[in-house]
Design an enzyme around this catalytic site. Sequence first.
Site, PDB file in Angstrom:
ATOM      1  N   GLN A  79      -9.175  10.919 -32.601  1.00 29.54           N
ATOM      2  CA  GLN A  79     -10.438  11.299 -33.599  1.00 29.54           C
ATOM      3  C   GLN A  79     -11.666  10.486 -33.688  1.00 29.54           C
ATOM      4  OE1 GLN A  79      -7.050  11.073 -36.859  1.00 29.54           O
ATOM      5  NE2 GLN A  79      -8.327  12.643 -37.476  1.00 29.54           N
ATOM      6  N   ARG A 125      -6.211  -0.470 -38.991  1.00 29.92           N
ATOM      7  CA  ARG A 125      -5.127   0.457 -38.506  1.00 29.92           C
ATOM      8  C   ARG A 125      -5.933   1.423 -37.389  1.00 29.92           C
ATOM      9  NH1 ARG A 125      -2.183   5.830 -40.487  1.00 29.92           N
ATOM     10  NH2 ARG A 125      -1.182   5.836 -38.277  1.00 29.92           N
ATOM     11  N   HIS A 129      -0.533   8.755 -32.160  1.00 34.50           N
ATOM     12  CA  HIS A 129      -1.074   9.716 -33.176  1.00 34.50           C
ATOM     13  C   HIS A 129      -1.567  10.911 -32.771  1.00 34.50           C
ATOM     14  CE1 HIS A 129      -3.190   9.191 -37.348  1.00 34.50           C
ATOM     15  NE2 HIS A 129      -3.503  10.282 -36.836  1.00 34.50           N
ATOM     16  N   ASN A 182       2.910   8.778 -35.958  1.00 35.42           N
ATOM     17  CA  ASN A 182       2.163   8.947 -37.304  1.00 35.42           C
ATOM     18  C   ASN A 182       2.704  10.397 -37.474  1.00 35.42           C
ATOM     19  OD1 ASN A 182      -0.326   8.750 -39.098  1.00 35.42           O
ATOM     20  ND2 ASN A 182      -0.716  10.607 -38.338  1.00 35.42           N
ATOM     21  N   GLU A 183       3.225  10.408 -38.788  1.00 34.55           N
ATOM     22  CA  GLU A 183       3.406  12.085 -39.236  1.00 34.55           C
ATOM     23  C   GLU A 183       4.376  12.913 -38.490  1.00 34.55           C
ATOM     24  OE1 GLU A 183      -0.311  13.409 -40.761  1.00 34.55           O
ATOM     25  OE2 GLU A 183      -0.744  11.819 -42.359  1.00 34.55           O
ATOM     26  N   ASN A 216       1.956   8.017 -45.483  1.00 30.48           N
ATOM     27  CA  ASN A 216       0.689   8.637 -45.748  1.00 30.48           C
ATOM     28  C   ASN A 216       0.520   9.470 -46.671  1.00 30.48           C
ATOM     29  OD1 ASN A 216       0.020   7.196 -43.411  1.00 30.48           O
ATOM     30  ND2 ASN A 216      -0.116   8.975 -41.917  1.00 30.48           N
ATOM     31  N   TYR A 257      -1.963  12.023 -49.839  1.00 27.72           N
ATOM     32  CA  TYR A 257      -3.312  12.476 -49.941  1.00 27.72           C
ATOM     33  C   TYR A 257      -3.326  13.293 -51.372  1.00 27.72           C
ATOM     34  CZ  TYR A 257      -4.861  11.225 -45.601  1.00 27.72           C
ATOM     35  OH  TYR A 257      -5.257  10.579 -44.237  1.00 27.72           O
ATOM     36  N   GLU A 297      -2.404   5.604 -45.220  1.00 28.05           N
ATOM     37  CA  GLU A 297      -3.304   6.542 -45.194  1.00 28.05           C
ATOM     38  C   GLU A 297      -3.323   7.054 -46.528  1.00 28.05           C
ATOM     39  OE1 GLU A 297      -3.818  10.028 -42.656  1.00 28.05           O
ATOM     40  OE2 GLU A 297      -3.209   8.668 -40.804  1.00 28.05           O
ATOM     41  N   TRP A 343      -8.095   6.314 -45.703  1.00 27.10           N
ATOM     42  CA  TRP A 343      -8.566   7.119 -44.522  1.00 27.10           C
ATOM     43  C   TRP A 343      -9.658   7.634 -44.905  1.00 27.10           C
ATOM     44  CZ3 TRP A 343      -6.638   7.842 -39.562  1.00 27.10           C
ATOM     45  CH2 TRP A 343      -6.880   8.777 -38.955  1.00 27.10           C
ATOM     46  N   GLU A 360     -11.864  15.893 -37.415  1.00 26.96           N
ATOM     47  CA  GLU A 360     -10.598  16.340 -38.100  1.00 26.96           C
ATOM     48  C   GLU A 360      -9.734  17.088 -37.688  1.00 26.96           C
ATOM     49  OE1 GLU A 360      -9.181  14.744 -40.419  1.00 26.96           O
ATOM     50  OE2 GLU A 360      -8.143  16.398 -41.243  1.00 26.96           O
ATOM     51  N   TRP A 361      -9.290  16.985 -36.415  1.00 27.54           N
ATOM     52  CA  TRP A 361      -8.304  18.070 -35.650  1.00 27.54           C
ATOM     53  C   TRP A 361      -8.943  19.394 -35.710  1.00 27.54           C
ATOM     54  CZ3 TRP A 361      -5.840  14.783 -33.032  1.00 27.54           C
ATOM     55  CH2 TRP A 361      -5.577  13.570 -33.500  1.00 27.54           C
TER      56      TRP A 361
HETATM   57  C1  PNW Z   1      -3.327  13.059 -41.623  1.00 28.34           C
HETATM   58  N1  PNW Z   1      -1.781  18.568 -44.324  1.00 28.34           N
HETATM   59  O1  PNW Z   1      -3.242  14.416 -41.235  1.00 28.34           O
HETATM   60  C2  PNW Z   1      -3.718  12.590 -40.204  1.00 28.34           C
HETATM   61  O2  PNW Z   1      -2.769  11.309 -39.988  1.00 28.34           O
HETATM   62  C3  PNW Z   1      -5.014  11.959 -39.627  1.00 28.34           C
HETATM   63  O3  PNW Z   1      -5.137  12.058 -38.505  1.00 28.34           O
HETATM   64  C4  PNW Z   1      -5.857  13.254 -40.630  1.00 28.34           C
HETATM   65  O4  PNW Z   1      -7.175  13.127 -40.029  1.00 28.34           O
HETATM   66  C5  PNW Z   1      -5.721  12.828 -42.082  1.00 28.34           C
HETATM   67  O5  PNW Z   1      -4.377  13.063 -42.510  1.00 28.34           O
HETATM   68  C6  PNW Z   1      -6.564  13.851 -42.781  1.00 28.34           C
HETATM   69  O6  PNW Z   1      -6.194  15.207 -42.698  1.00 28.34           O
HETATM   70  C7  PNW Z   1      -2.920  15.568 -42.062  1.00 28.34           C
HETATM   71  O7  PNW Z   1      -1.943  19.780 -43.925  1.00 28.34           O
HETATM   72  C8  PNW Z   1      -3.424  16.711 -41.637  1.00 28.34           C
HETATM   73  O8  PNW Z   1      -0.972  18.624 -45.523  1.00 28.34           O
HETATM   74  C9  PNW Z   1      -2.866  17.847 -42.537  1.00 28.34           C
HETATM   75  C10 PNW Z   1      -2.059  17.560 -43.506  1.00 28.34           C
HETATM   76  C11 PNW Z   1      -1.673  16.257 -43.928  1.00 28.34           C
HETATM   77  C12 PNW Z   1      -2.181  15.291 -43.127  1.00 28.34           C
END
Ligand code: PNW
Length: 534
Positions: free
Chosen positions: A24, A81, A127, A173-174, A313, A315, A379, A429, A436-437
Site C-alpha cells: 500500500q 506497524r 499483508h 494480516n486478516e 483489526n 473498523y 488497526e 490505520w 486502498e486495494w
Molecule cells: C484492512 N471490509 O482491510 C486492511 O488490513 C488494510 O490493508 C486496509 O487498508 C484497511 O483495512 C482499510 O480498508 C479491510 O470490507 C478491507 O470489511 C475491507 C474490509 C475490512 C478491512
Amino acid sequence: MASDSLTKLLPKDFIWGFATASFQIEGSTDVDGRGKSFWDDFSRTPGKTLDGRNGDVATDSYKLWKEDVELLAQYGVKSYRFSIAWSRIIPLGGRDDPINPKGIEFYSKLIDALLEKNIIPFVTLYHWDLPQSLHERYGGWLNKEEIVKDYTRYAKVCFEAFGDRVKYWLTMNEPWCISILGYGRGVFAPGRSSDRARSPEGDSSTEPWIVGRNVILSHASAVKAYREIFKPAQKGQIGITLNGDWQMPYDDSPENVAAAQHALDVAIGWFADPIYLGHYPPYMREMLGSRLPEFSEQEIELVKGSSDFYGMNTYTTNLCRAGGDDEFQGLVDYTFTRPDGTQLGKQAHCAWLQDYPEGFRSLLNYLWNRYHLPIYVTENGFAVKDEDTMPLEQALNDTDRVHYFEGTTRVLLQATHEDGVDVKAYFPWSLLDNFEWADGYVTRFGLTYVDYDTQKRYPKQSARFLTKWFKEHQEESSSPSGIYKRGTSSLSESSTKVPGTPEAADAIKIATSKPSKDPSRLKKIKQAVWKLIC
Ligand code: PNW
C-alpha cells in the site's frame, strides 16, 4: 462511573503508533531485485481498481522511508506497524529460492532507523502481497503441502535477519480478507471467484474455506519455528491479527440475536476459535458441512495456542438480521439502518464503514471474555467521505475522522478501566493515505494527507488529535524516551527526561560518548535500549 475512567491514564507500557502495509505504500515494484507479488498485475488489470490506478508508485515509501520515519517521530508514536514484502526478501518466494540481500538491507535499515528514534518496530510478515511465482507454480494459498513450507521458510529468514531487533511479530494480516475477498468475492488478488463475469476460474463455495485452513496452518507452523528456534534468544511476542467488526442484533428477536452470533462465528470465530480454543465454531460446520476442511489431530495441536495475544483489526459495527444467502457473512444480512430508520453513525467514504464507538467497546469485551488474552488493536480507522475531491485545506480539517478517534479513544479508557479488558496496544490505520486495494487511491484512510502528484505529506487534524491525546492520557514512560532526543516540531516536544535505571544510565553514557571512540557504539545503545523495553 464513566467520568472517572475518562480521567484515568493508560499504563506507561501501552503501545500506540500508526500502521501501514508494504504494497500500500512502497511502490518501486521493480527495483533492487524485488520479485512480483500477485497484487502487481492484479492492480494493473483494467477494472480491478475503482480509479484504474495500481501500486507501482503508491506513496513512494521505498524511496521516502526516511521521511516517513521522521514523520512518525514528530507524531511521538511509541511504535510503527509495517509489513515486509515477501517478494523483496525471496523474489520467487519458495523454500529453495534465493534470498535477496537488497531486500533484507532495506528492512534492516528501516528497523535501525526506527530504533534510533526510539520507535518499536511491530512487524507483519504477510499483508496480502504473495509472490506471484508461488501463485503460478502451485496455486499459492490453495496448496497446503507447498505453501505451509514456503511461508515457514520465509518467516524463518525474517526471524533470522531481523529478530535481534524486532520483538513483536504478526504472522498474517486478516485471514478473512485473504480468503473471502481473494478467493470468494474475487475483489482482491488473485481475484478468483465462481462469478464468471469476474474470473475465468475459481469456486467460491470451496476455495475460501481451503485457503482459510491453509493460512491458519502456515501461521501456526511459523509460530512453532519462532518459539522453538528463535524465541529463547530473541524473546519476542508472536501472534496473528484478525479483522472483525462488532455484530449487533438488529432488534431483540431471538433469530436476530442468533444471527449476530453467527456473523461473529464466521467473521472472527472461523480463525480465532481454532487458534485460541482448538476447534471451529459449531456454526461453521453446520453452515458448510463437508465443505469445511478439517484439521487432523496433529494439525490442531499445532494450531491451538499458536498466538501469544489477540491481534484485532476493527473498523465498524453491523446491525444483523437473520437471512440472505451470503455464507461469507454467516447467512446474515447487514445494515446500518436501525428499526426506527436512523443511521447507526456517520457514513465513511466506503460503504462498509460507519462510526459507532460503542461497538468497539462491545467487541473488546466479547474478545476478552471469550479468549482471555491481552488484546493488541492493530488497526482502527475511518475514511472521510469525499476527502479525495476536497481542496487540501478542507481535507486536512478532517473533523469526521477526529470525531471517530474521539470515540474510540474514549472507549479504550472505558474498556480498560471500567470493564477490566487488558488492551495493550492501539494502532490507528493509517500513517499515510495510501493504495486502498480495490478502491485504488480514492478512499483515504490516512492520518497524513498525501498529495500523489508531489508525494508531499501533510498532517491532518486527526494526527494532531491523536498525538495530543496520547500525551495527555498515558502515564509517563520510564523507558528510553530520554536517550534519543526526539526531533522538535509543532507536533511533539523534545524529551530530555532521564530514565532512572542502571541500564538507562549505561545507554546514556554510551550515547553521549564521542562517536569516533567506539565503532560498536550504536549496537551497544540498541542493546541497552532493548534491555529497557523488554
Ligand atoms: C484492512 N471490509 O482491510 C486492511 O488490513 C488494510 O490493508 C486496509 O487498508 C484497511 O483495512 C482499510 O480498508 C479491510 O470490507 C478491507 O470489511 C475491507 C474490509 C475490512 C478491512
